[in-house]
Design a protein around this motif. Structure first.
Motif, mmCIF file in Angstrom:
data_model
loop_
_atom_site.group_PDB
_atom_site.id
_atom_site.type_symbol
_atom_site.label_atom_id
_atom_site.label_comp_id
_atom_site.label_asym_id
_atom_site.label_seq_id
_atom_site.Cartn_x
_atom_site.Cartn_y
_atom_site.Cartn_z
ATOM 1 N N LEU A 76 -44.268 32.486 34.174
ATOM 2 C CA LEU A 76 -44.829 33.365 35.207
ATOM 3 C C LEU A 76 -44.110 33.057 36.516
ATOM 4 C CD1 LEU A 76 -47.089 35.204 36.498
ATOM 5 C CD2 LEU A 76 -48.476 33.121 36.663
ATOM 6 N N ILE A 77 -43.491 34.076 37.099
ATOM 7 C CA ILE A 77 -42.836 33.872 38.402
ATOM 8 C C ILE A 77 -43.564 34.727 39.438
ATOM 9 C CG2 ILE A 77 -40.693 33.995 39.730
ATOM 10 C CD1 ILE A 77 -39.133 33.707 37.125
ATOM 11 N N ASN A 78 -44.265 34.065 40.324
ATOM 12 C CA ASN A 78 -44.967 34.770 41.400
ATOM 13 C C ASN A 78 -44.022 34.880 42.589
ATOM 14 O OD1 ASN A 78 -47.699 35.431 40.572
ATOM 15 N ND2 ASN A 78 -47.999 33.230 40.326
ATOM 16 N N ASN A 79 -43.303 36.003 42.633
ATOM 17 C CA ASN A 79 -42.279 36.194 43.663
ATOM 18 C C ASN A 79 -42.729 37.153 44.764
ATOM 19 O OD1 ASN A 79 -39.428 36.310 44.729
ATOM 20 N ND2 ASN A 79 -39.647 38.439 44.066
ATOM 21 N N ALA A 80 -43.555 38.144 44.414
ATOM 22 C CA ALA A 80 -43.929 39.170 45.392
ATOM 23 C C ALA A 80 -44.587 38.519 46.609
ATOM 24 C CB ALA A 80 -44.890 40.171 44.761
ATOM 25 N N GLY A 81 -44.159 38.953 47.766
ATOM 26 C CA GLY A 81 -44.731 38.410 48.997
ATOM 27 C C GLY A 81 -44.028 39.017 50.188
ATOM 28 N N TYR A 82 -44.674 38.955 51.327
ATOM 29 C CA TYR A 82 -44.000 39.402 52.549
ATOM 30 C C TYR A 82 -44.575 38.697 53.754
ATOM 31 C CZ TYR A 82 -47.955 42.639 53.332
ATOM 32 O OH TYR A 82 -49.201 43.179 53.527
#
Ligand code: NAP
Length: 202
Positions: free
Chosen positions: A17-23
């Protein structure tokens, strides 16, 4: 969560699981409204936590798995003019390290990825003044302190994950800068980082 249900009903299982979404949002605290920050915290913190909470039991059942949570160099110190963003990324690092320990004997490798400035849409989303930031990075590039490409970050990430690192701060220059801050007081670091960010985001 809808995403989890859809993946499950498609008969797929998740190995990593790669939690990449963000801003981020840059500017002093009141330059963005509260709803905007709430949405950012929802993505950077709550969704990331939910996904770990959903997938860890499945990973335990399947005998192992991996989680890479994307924090930031901003996880390592408070950043004036990006106060909510940097605090959300501090959460990512703390949370990742804590759950890494909790599930270490169940075959789950958890790592926090901490990129520094990386070429992407990030700055454009974070601030209307992103051109100022790009200029600063171009100046930095000439001096060898510019942004990394996402390809470079991904390579460092995978290499560190293979080695089962707790976290990886990407970029030699970023690692050197972070090492230097260890010899400074928190107040001095705050002044230095605040001064840097005031120029581009204040
Ligand atoms: N670039 C940097 O300098 C830098 C430095 C440190 C850490 N990071 C971190 O790296 C990660 C990736 O950022 P990036 O640099 O690749 O920036 P980016 O080019 O702006 O990409 C952001 C990603 O987040 C997704 N996203 C944004 N809002 C979303 C939402 N509400 N729901 C679901 N997905 C959403 C975007 O999806 P869509 O494409 O569908 O909009 C996109 O895939 C972030 O967590 C960021 O905080 C970036």
């Amino acid at each position: 969560m809808k995403l989890y249900d859809q993946i499950k009903s498609a008969g797929l299982s998740i190995d990593i699981l790669i939690n990449n979404a963000g801003y981020g949002r840059w500017g002093d605290l009141t330059s963005h409204d509260r709803d905007d920050y709430t949405k950012m915290l929802q993505l950077n913190i709550t969704t990331l936590t939910d996904l770990c909470h959903l997938y860890i039991p499945d990973m335990v059942t399947q005998g192992g798995g991996g989680i890479i949570n994307v924090g930031s160099m901003a996880s390592l110190s408070p950043i004036p003019y990006a106060s909510v963003y940097s605090s959300s990324k501090a959460y990512v690092l703390m949370f990742s390290e804590a759950i890494r320990y909790e599930y270490r004997d169940q075959g789950i490798k958890v790592m926090a990825l901490l990129p520094g400035g990386t070429e992407s849409e990030f700055a454009r989303v974070a601030t209307e003044k992103s051109e100022k930031l790009s200029e600063r990075y171009k100046e930095g590039s000439a001096a060898g302190t510019g942004m990394q490409t996402s390809h470079e970050v991904a390579l460092e990430c995978l290499e560190a994950f293979e080695k089962n690192k707790q976290y990886i701060l990407c970029g030699g220059k970023n690692r050197l800068l972070h090492m230097l801050t260890k010899f400074m007081s928190r107040q001095r670091v705050l002044e230095m980082v605040g001064g840097m960010f005031k120029k581009v985001a204040g």
